[in-house]
Scaffold this motif. Sequence first.
Motif, PDB file in Angstrom:
ATOM      1  N   LEU A 106      82.973   7.417 -25.992  1.00 63.69           N
ATOM      2  CA  LEU A 106      82.643   7.886 -24.649  1.00 63.69           C
ATOM      3  C   LEU A 106      83.423   7.084 -23.615  1.00 63.69           C
ATOM      4  O   LEU A 106      83.780   5.929 -23.854  1.00 63.69           O
ATOM      5  CB  LEU A 106      81.148   7.747 -24.367  1.00 63.69           C
ATOM      6  CG  LEU A 106      80.175   8.475 -25.279  1.00 63.69           C
ATOM      7  CD1 LEU A 106      78.744   8.283 -24.790  1.00 63.69           C
ATOM      8  CD2 LEU A 106      80.504   9.947 -25.401  1.00 63.69           C
ATOM      9  N   GLU A 107      83.661   7.706 -22.460  1.00 62.59           N
ATOM     10  CA  GLU A 107      84.321   6.988 -21.374  1.00 62.59           C
ATOM     11  C   GLU A 107      83.420   5.837 -20.910  1.00 62.59           C
ATOM     12  O   GLU A 107      82.188   5.922 -21.000  1.00 62.59           O
ATOM     13  CB  GLU A 107      84.640   7.939 -20.229  1.00 62.59           C
ATOM     14  CG  GLU A 107      83.428   8.508 -19.533  1.00 62.59           C
ATOM     15  CD  GLU A 107      83.778   9.540 -18.469  1.00 62.59           C
ATOM     16  OE1 GLU A 107      84.967   9.859 -18.291  1.00 62.59           O
ATOM     17  OE2 GLU A 107      82.839  10.028 -17.811  1.00 62.59           O
ATOM     18  N   PRO A 108      84.009   4.750 -20.431  1.00 60.23           N
ATOM     19  CA  PRO A 108      83.209   3.582 -20.041  1.00 60.23           C
ATOM     20  C   PRO A 108      82.112   3.886 -19.017  1.00 60.23           C
ATOM     21  O   PRO A 108      81.051   3.254 -19.059  1.00 60.23           O
ATOM     22  CB  PRO A 108      84.260   2.612 -19.475  1.00 60.23           C
ATOM     23  CG  PRO A 108      85.503   2.947 -20.241  1.00 60.23           C
ATOM     24  CD  PRO A 108      85.454   4.451 -20.393  1.00 60.23           C
ATOM     25  N   ALA A 109      82.317   4.830 -18.118  1.00 67.17           N
ATOM     26  CA  ALA A 109      81.292   5.159 -17.123  1.00 67.17           C
ATOM     27  C   ALA A 109      80.014   5.683 -17.770  1.00 67.17           C
ATOM     28  O   ALA A 109      78.946   5.639 -17.153  1.00 67.17           O
ATOM     29  CB  ALA A 109      81.837   6.190 -16.134  1.00 67.17           C
ATOM     30  N   ALA A 110      80.096   6.138 -19.017  1.00 66.08           N
ATOM     31  CA  ALA A 110      78.921   6.673 -19.725  1.00 66.08           C
ATOM     32  C   ALA A 110      78.269   5.642 -20.645  1.00 66.08           C
ATOM     33  O   ALA A 110      77.267   5.946 -21.293  1.00 66.08           O
ATOM     34  CB  ALA A 110      79.323   7.910 -20.532  1.00 66.08           C
TER      35      ALA A 110
END
Length: 176
Positions: A106-110
Amino acid sequence: MAHPGAAGPAGVLTARLELRRPAEADADAILRIHRDPLTCEHNPSDMITVRPEAVDRCRRWRAHWQRHGFGYWVVRRRGAERVIGFCGLKLMRLHDAPVLNLFYRLEPAAWGAGLASEAAAAVVEAAPAGRPVIARVRPGNVASARVAVRAGLHRAEHLDTEGADGLDWIFTTASF
């Protein structure tokens, strides 16, 4: 989409996520997520930097679906358009045995909200019968190990092996 936690031809719904099969248009999301150094910190061989690599990776993911009827899903928050990551299964061999490799990125923001665990648990629940599910985790990736355990896998030290980026700790759903 299928019922919560169940896979159907269109995808998987969980409490907070929608998982759907990849489409050609997902190459841009594949590039965005796989060129971020944080997402590939523990698996630098997975990093891609140019769109043709993302297009090829998307093509391979789609071909796996065509051949096997399962594969990597595109992950979005329910009701949202933005792709936040990928989670799914790939047929591979571990110590000469056929296994289903569980992948989640997952992207770091998630990160930090339990979304990877939610997606991974749904994927494991919907896995085709007959082969164990495994996760290959780099020893320093504590968060990934937690996701594997929360998805129902357990540590299997006797299966540890060298991977593309060094030692892989193996987590599995079965004994073998």
